[in-house]
Scaffold this active site. Structure first.
Site, PDB file in Angstrom:
ATOM      1  N   ASN A   9       0.870  -1.180   0.000  1.00  0.00           N
ATOM      2  CA  ASN A   9       0.000   0.000   0.000  1.00  0.00           C
ATOM      3  C   ASN A   9       0.909   1.233   0.000  1.00  0.00           C
ATOM      4  O   ASN A   9       1.486   1.570   1.026  1.00  0.00           O
ATOM      5  CB  ASN A   9      -0.898  -0.031   1.246  1.00  0.00           C
ATOM      6  CG  ASN A   9      -1.695   1.242   1.411  1.00  0.00           C
ATOM      7  OD1 ASN A   9      -1.812   2.044   0.492  1.00  0.00           O
ATOM      8  ND2 ASN A   9      -2.261   1.430   2.602  1.00  0.00           N
ATOM      9  N   TRP A  10       1.006   1.867  -1.151  1.00  0.00           N
ATOM     10  CA  TRP A  10       1.948   2.988  -1.284  1.00  0.00           C
ATOM     11  C   TRP A  10       1.432   4.296  -0.701  1.00  0.00           C
ATOM     12  O   TRP A  10       2.167   5.275  -0.624  1.00  0.00           O
ATOM     13  CB  TRP A  10       2.292   3.201  -2.767  1.00  0.00           C
ATOM     14  CG  TRP A  10       3.243   2.196  -3.293  1.00  0.00           C
ATOM     15  CD1 TRP A  10       3.776   1.128  -2.631  1.00  0.00           C
ATOM     16  CD2 TRP A  10       3.802   2.160  -4.618  1.00  0.00           C
ATOM     17  NE1 TRP A  10       4.626   0.428  -3.454  1.00  0.00           N
ATOM     18  CE2 TRP A  10       4.658   1.043  -4.678  1.00  0.00           C
ATOM     19  CE3 TRP A  10       3.652   2.961  -5.746  1.00  0.00           C
ATOM     20  CZ2 TRP A  10       5.365   0.709  -5.825  1.00  0.00           C
ATOM     21  CZ3 TRP A  10       4.356   2.633  -6.890  1.00  0.00           C
ATOM     22  CH2 TRP A  10       5.209   1.521  -6.929  1.00  0.00           C
ATOM     23  N   LYS A  11       0.148   4.351  -0.384  1.00  0.00           N
ATOM     24  CA  LYS A  11      -0.450   5.577   0.165  1.00  0.00           C
ATOM     25  C   LYS A  11      -0.141   6.758  -0.758  1.00  0.00           C
ATOM     26  O   LYS A  11      -0.086   6.580  -1.969  1.00  0.00           O
ATOM     27  CB  LYS A  11       0.036   5.799   1.601  1.00  0.00           C
ATOM     28  CG  LYS A  11      -0.123   4.521   2.433  1.00  0.00           C
ATOM     29  CD  LYS A  11       0.125   4.694   3.890  1.00  0.00           C
ATOM     30  CE  LYS A  11      -0.045   3.351   4.586  1.00  0.00           C
ATOM     31  NZ  LYS A  11       0.070   3.429   6.018  1.00  0.00           N
ATOM     32  N   HIS A  96      -9.422   1.464   5.003  1.00  0.00           N
ATOM     33  CA  HIS A  96      -8.118   1.604   5.654  1.00  0.00           C
ATOM     34  C   HIS A  96      -8.272   2.581   6.824  1.00  0.00           C
ATOM     35  O   HIS A  96      -9.046   3.535   6.744  1.00  0.00           O
ATOM     36  CB  HIS A  96      -7.088   2.123   4.641  1.00  0.00           C
ATOM     37  CG  HIS A  96      -5.695   2.078   5.190  1.00  0.00           C
ATOM     38  ND1 HIS A  96      -5.224   3.047   6.038  1.00  0.00           N
ATOM     39  CD2 HIS A  96      -4.706   1.160   5.054  1.00  0.00           C
ATOM     40  CE1 HIS A  96      -3.976   2.728   6.391  1.00  0.00           C
ATOM     41  NE2 HIS A  96      -3.643   1.591   5.800  1.00  0.00           N
ATOM     42  N   GLU A  98      -6.555   4.974   7.789  1.00  0.00           N
ATOM     43  CA  GLU A  98      -6.331   6.385   7.449  1.00  0.00           C
ATOM     44  C   GLU A  98      -7.579   6.990   6.799  1.00  0.00           C
ATOM     45  O   GLU A  98      -7.879   8.162   6.995  1.00  0.00           O
ATOM     46  CB  GLU A  98      -5.094   6.513   6.530  1.00  0.00           C
ATOM     47  CG  GLU A  98      -3.816   6.302   7.334  1.00  0.00           C
ATOM     48  CD  GLU A  98      -2.667   5.690   6.568  1.00  0.00           C
ATOM     49  OE1 GLU A  98      -2.669   5.706   5.328  1.00  0.00           O
ATOM     50  OE2 GLU A  98      -1.745   5.171   7.235  1.00  0.00           O
ATOM     51  N   GLU A 168      -5.387  -4.749  10.598  1.00  0.00           N
ATOM     52  CA  GLU A 168      -4.357  -3.727  10.757  1.00  0.00           C
ATOM     53  C   GLU A 168      -4.592  -2.963  12.055  1.00  0.00           C
ATOM     54  O   GLU A 168      -5.371  -1.990  12.072  1.00  0.00           O
ATOM     55  CB  GLU A 168      -4.401  -2.752   9.581  1.00  0.00           C
ATOM     56  CG  GLU A 168      -4.113  -3.401   8.250  1.00  0.00           C
ATOM     57  CD  GLU A 168      -3.487  -2.394   7.275  1.00  0.00           C
ATOM     58  OE1 GLU A 168      -2.453  -2.714   6.717  1.00  0.00           O
ATOM     59  OE2 GLU A 168      -4.034  -1.294   7.132  1.00  0.00           O
ATOM     60  N   GLY A 174       2.574   2.370  10.645  1.00  0.00           N
ATOM     61  CA  GLY A 174       3.544   3.454  10.472  1.00  0.00           C
ATOM     62  C   GLY A 174       4.261   3.848  11.755  1.00  0.00           C
ATOM     63  O   GLY A 174       4.925   4.873  11.806  1.00  0.00           O
ATOM     64  N   SER A 214       3.503  -2.006  10.277  1.00  0.00           N
ATOM     65  CA  SER A 214       4.957  -2.052  10.486  1.00  0.00           C
ATOM     66  C   SER A 214       5.596  -3.394  10.121  1.00  0.00           C
ATOM     67  O   SER A 214       6.528  -3.846  10.793  1.00  0.00           O
ATOM     68  CB  SER A 214       5.298  -1.649  11.922  1.00  0.00           C
ATOM     69  OG  SER A 214       4.919  -0.300  12.140  1.00  0.00           O
ATOM     70  N   GLY A 235       2.922  -1.059   4.175  1.00  0.00           N
ATOM     71  CA  GLY A 235       3.001   0.352   3.809  1.00  0.00           C
ATOM     72  C   GLY A 235       4.448   0.735   3.553  1.00  0.00           C
ATOM     73  O   GLY A 235       5.007   0.492   2.480  1.00  0.00           O
ATOM     74  N   GLY A 236       5.092   1.334   4.563  1.00  0.00           N
ATOM     75  CA  GLY A 236       6.448   1.874   4.437  1.00  0.00           C
ATOM     76  C   GLY A 236       7.435   0.960   3.723  1.00  0.00           C
ATOM     77  O   GLY A 236       8.125   1.386   2.795  1.00  0.00           O
TER      78      GLY A 236
END
Ligand code: PGA
Length: 258
Positions: A9-11, A96, A98, A168, A174, A214, A235-236
């Site tokens: 997930n590149w956001k 998600h 966010e 999640e 993150g 994470s 993500g990251g």
């Protein structure tokens, strides 16, 4: 047997040059890859068509991070399942944390999105997870149950083959604080049992439940080895090609099933 999925997930990240470099790198590497897991990437919407074109010959699926539930109309800034399907993308994230926290998306909207995607034949990755406060108050299962109940309202058993779930925990996203494999497994088992009660044992055995929060090269091995963890939503670490490839390689080797 259920699918093992490694999803990135590149956001809201990467410029066009960075996107080109990543896809060039992954498409060359992926040709030698064993393919015990499915690879799925969620770039920003403006890069979806580039991704589909660059990965045309590869076995990598591309999805969007969010949709609006209407087909077409006066909804400035939004995209619909029909639009993404028309360019050849068949996956969307929904719910998600966010989206829920920053953009105030409700469980009801999550459900409308899930239903719209399913009725258009787009696969859904629906995210659920508790906040730190909710975990500390002992409410994790209650929160998961509510998000599942609302999110999957009116969904019929045959639709479940197009649904992937992602656990999640919000406190792990993150933050560098991954859930321990035991904590994650406990939540995954709770989710699978809930699916079993609601949709039956066979559907529960088939549905993929991804862990997200994470994930890194150093912790994927122990997470993926858990019985009810069927992959990761990353993500990251999915932004760095070398890390993402390493996570896929480790997952391939440590999948805890035949
Ligand atoms: P993270 O994000 O891996 O950077 O924690 C996961 C996610 O939000 O899907």
């Amino acid at each position: 047997m259920r699918k093992i999925i490694i999803a990135g997930n590149w956001k809201m990240n990467k410029t066009l040059d960075e996107v080109n470099d990543f896809f060039k790198g992954i498409s060359e590497w992926e040709k030698d890859f064993e393919h015990r897991c499915q690879i799925l990437i969620f770039p920003s919407n403006i890069y979806i068509q580039i991704a589909l074109k660059m990965l045309d010959e590869n076995n990598i699926d591309i999805g969007v991070q969010n949709i609006y539930y209407k087909d077409f109309g006066a909804y400035t800034g939004e995209i619909s399942p029909k639009m993404i399907l028309s360019i050849g993308s068949k996956y969307s994230l929904v719910g998600h944390s966010e989206r829920r926290n920053i953009f105030h998306e409700t469980d009801e909207e999550v459900n409308l999105k899930v239903k719209s995607l399913i009725s258009n034949g787009v696969n859904v990755v629906m995210c659920v997870g508790e906040t730190e406060e909710e975990r500390e108050a002992g409410k994790t299962e209650k929160v998961l149950e509510q998000q599942l109940n609302y999110g999957l309202k009116d969904i019929l058993p045959p639709d479940m083959k197009n649904i992937i779930l992602a656990y999640e925990p919000v406190w792990a996203i993150g933050t560098g604080r991954t859930a321990t494999p035991e904590i994650a497994e406990q939540a995954h088992k709770f989710i699978r049992d809930w699916i079993s009660q609601k949709f039956g044992k066979n559907i529960a055995a088939e549905i993929s439940i991804l862990y997200g929060g994470s994930i890194k090269v150093s912790n994927i091995r122990d997470l993926i080895a858990q019985e009810d963890i069927d992959g990761g939503l990353i993500g990251g670490a999915s932004l760095k090609l070398e890390d993402f490839k390493e996570i896929i390689k480790i997952s391939e080797k440590n999948i805890n099933r035949q």
